[in-house]
Enzyme design. Structure first.
Site, PDB file in Angstrom:
ATOM      1  CB  CYS A 103      -0.895  -0.013   1.226  1.00 53.43           C
ATOM      2  SG  CYS A 103      -1.740   1.460   1.614  1.00 53.43           S
ATOM      3  CG  ASP A 162      -1.963  -3.952  -1.449  1.00 49.32           C
ATOM      4  OD1 ASP A 162      -2.534  -4.207  -0.540  1.00 49.32           O
ATOM      5  OD2 ASP A 162      -1.425  -2.635  -1.720  1.00 49.32           O
ATOM      6  CD  GLU A 189      -6.855   1.728  -8.199  1.00 51.37           C
ATOM      7  OE1 GLU A 189      -7.978   1.658  -7.566  1.00 51.37           O
ATOM      8  OE2 GLU A 189      -5.833   1.300  -7.408  1.00 51.37           O
TER       9      GLU A 189
END
Length: 281
Positions: free
Chosen positions: A188, A195, A228
């Site tokens: 993160c 992640d 993203e």
């Protein structure tokens, strides 16, 4: 302009038990895109496919209802939606009464679109699909299709993005390949928490060296960036270093806080991948 540091990530947050769209925290895409050479007209189309597993609300008579929400956020929206704010927003439905499922769906669509398109030159919509309990049994589990790079016995020593590991056979006949890996891991941007993800890379053009590509994917292991942003970085690095005629990058990340985020970017228009979870999700 909102920044990740201004969000509630990594901070104590009160539990909002009544509907509050103000909890949604949009973060502009442009800042991180500029770091990797993406201007006002990105060289891709795509979407961020969200799955919300912890959605609940009350009927007019106070009976709890549950559903799974599939949300499709177009990549052309000016903002991503910070995931903790999304979770807190969904929690605000828990003690709120809605007339019916359609009212919940429309409220989600309206609020999420307003956050994702905020500050843009134009407004737009996004997709929201609710899966009700009688359809839970039809929710598939499916791994990403393609040739697994993880079969390769390679040495790894780079754990921050190293695009120089990417090479392609420019002097040979072009190929068409679909390659996958379950070894994608990043952290993160704000909290540094891990992640975990799987990635699918479909391309046509000069053949990409598979060992180098897997080493490159592994090199994200200590990298701090949102899901993203990682996928867009992967897309741009492959595009720059390997010069494919066509390229699509699709990652499915494991859920955190009852949410998973699955970004997809493609150099050419094509149908959005179905939002089907993998076993780890």
């Amino acid at each position: 302009m909102t920044t990740p540091e201004q969000s509630l990530l990594g901070k104590a947050a009160a539990y909002a038990d009544q509907y509050d769209p103000g909890l949604l925290f949009p973060i502009p895409r442009a800042v991180k895109r500029s770091e990797i050479g993406i201007g006002a007209m990105p060289p891709f189309v795509g979407a961020d496919l969200w799955t919300a597993f912890e959605l609940s609300w009350l009927t007019p008579r106070g009976k709890p209802q549950v559903a799974i929400a599939h949300v499709t956020v177009p990549a052309e929206t000016p903002n991503i939606i910070e995931s903790k704010s999304f979770k807190l927003y969904l929690n605000s439905f828990n003690a709120t009464r809605f007339a019916d499922t359609d009212a919940v769906r429309e409220r989600l669509r309206t609020d999420l679109a307003a956050a994702a398109w905020r500050g843009g030159e134009r407004s737009g919509s996004l997709g929201v699909k609710l899966v009700l309990p009688d359809a839970f049994g039809r929710e598939d589990v499916q791994e990403l299709d393609g040739l697994s790079l993880d079969r390769l016995d390679i040495e790894c020593s780079r754990y921050t993005p190293a695009p120089e590991l990417l090479t392609a056979a420019f002097d040979e006949q072009p190929v068409r390949e679909v390659l996958t890996s379950n070894l994608l891991k990043s952290n993160c941007l704000v909290t540094g928490q891990p992640d975990w993800g799987s990635v699918r890379i479909a391309y046509s053009g000069p053949q990409i060296d598979q060992a180098g590509l897997l080493q490159y994917i592994v090199s994200f292991r200590n990298h701090n960036e949102f899901h993203e942003q990682c996928v867009e970085r992967i897309f741009m690095d492959i595009r720059s270093r390997c010069k494919p005629a066509r390229l699509a990058v699709y990652a499915r990340y494991t859920r955190r806080g009852g949410l998973d985020i699955n970004p997809w970017r493609s150099s050419h228009p094509q149908p959005v991948p179905p939002n089907i979870r993998t076993a780890r999700q």
